[in-house]
Design an enzyme around this catalytic site. Structure first.
Site, mmCIF file in Angstrom:
data_model
loop_
_atom_site.group_PDB
_atom_site.id
_atom_site.type_symbol
_atom_site.label_atom_id
_atom_site.label_comp_id
_atom_site.label_asym_id
_atom_site.label_seq_id
_atom_site.Cartn_x
_atom_site.Cartn_y
_atom_site.Cartn_z
ATOM 1 N N HIS A 55 0.854 -1.187 0.000
ATOM 2 C CA HIS A 55 0.000 0.000 0.000
ATOM 3 C C HIS A 55 0.891 1.238 0.000
ATOM 4 O O HIS A 55 2.050 1.192 0.421
ATOM 5 C CB HIS A 55 -0.899 0.024 1.236
ATOM 6 C CG HIS A 55 -1.994 -0.984 1.201
ATOM 7 N ND1 HIS A 55 -3.082 -0.904 2.047
ATOM 8 C CD2 HIS A 55 -2.192 -2.083 0.431
ATOM 9 C CE1 HIS A 55 -3.899 -1.908 1.801
ATOM 10 N NE2 HIS A 55 -3.370 -2.644 0.833
ATOM 11 N N GLU A 57 1.087 3.812 1.878
ATOM 12 C CA GLU A 57 1.657 4.184 3.172
ATOM 13 C C GLU A 57 2.867 3.331 3.525
ATOM 14 O O GLU A 57 3.880 3.846 4.011
ATOM 15 C CB GLU A 57 0.612 4.048 4.296
ATOM 16 C CG GLU A 57 -0.609 4.907 4.111
ATOM 17 C CD GLU A 57 -1.763 4.207 3.414
ATOM 18 O OE1 GLU A 57 -2.920 4.519 3.745
ATOM 19 O OE2 GLU A 57 -1.521 3.348 2.530
ATOM 20 N N CYS A 85 -6.010 1.986 6.041
ATOM 21 C CA CYS A 85 -6.657 0.739 6.452
ATOM 22 C C CYS A 85 -6.020 0.266 7.771
ATOM 23 O O CYS A 85 -5.029 0.844 8.234
ATOM 24 C CB CYS A 85 -6.487 -0.311 5.354
ATOM 25 S SG CYS A 85 -4.793 -0.951 5.213
ATOM 26 N N CYS A 88 -2.226 -0.401 7.483
ATOM 27 C CA CYS A 88 -1.401 0.807 7.327
ATOM 28 C C CYS A 88 -1.366 1.646 8.599
ATOM 29 O O CYS A 88 -0.311 2.179 8.950
ATOM 30 C CB CYS A 88 -1.887 1.621 6.135
ATOM 31 S SG CYS A 88 -1.559 0.773 4.566
#
Length: 154
Positions: A55, A57, A85, A88
């Protein structure tokens, strides 16, 4: 952080999200700022890397750790186009990021109050501030446009 700095940093995150969309990835972008300098940039890379942890992040945190020579990103700010999420936000907490700023809320997976309410601030004293809805319309439009094109088969 001044409003002008925040605008500039969010624009950098949006640029990362646009690059992700151009690569066929869900358009999420993130940057990490330490001492006023961008030390990490990331965009979603899950499809390209076949990696569910890639992801924006996480990618930005990895780059920031390498750039600073330290996994502890105390006093750093994470700017991301979409509410993180659970995975993250966990990484952000583990990295000891002090401030999180995100654009669009994520009612399906957002872990900062939309779908889940993580983290309880009393358990993460180093995460001093979470700011949301910064440039939410711009960030949300990127996602809506991407998924409309995907559904249309373009």
């Amino acid at each position: 952080m001044t409003p002008e700095q925040l605008d500039a940093w969010m624009q950098l995150a949006v640029e990362q999200a646009e690059e992700a969309a151009a690569d066929g990835e869900v358009p999420v972008g993130a940057i990490v700022v330490a001492q006023g300098e961008v030390v990490g940039r990331g965009r979603n890379r899950t499809e390209a890397l076949d990696d569910p942890s890639a992801h924006a992040e996480i990618v930005a945190l990895r780059e920031a750790g390498q750039a600073t020579g330290d996994w502890r990103l105390e006093e750093a700010t994470m700017v991301v186009t979409l509410e993180p999420c659970p995975m993250c936000i966990g990484a952000i907490i583990q990295a000891r990021v002090s401030r999180l700023v995100y654009g669009a809320a994520d009612p399906r997976y957002g872990a900062c109050g939309s779908a889940l309410a993580l983290p309880p601030i009393e358990l993460t004293p180093h995460l001093l501030e979470i700011r949301h809805a910064t440039h939410a319309e711009t960030c949300g439009r990127l996602l809506r446009d991407f998924f409309q094109r995907l559904r249309a088969g373009n």
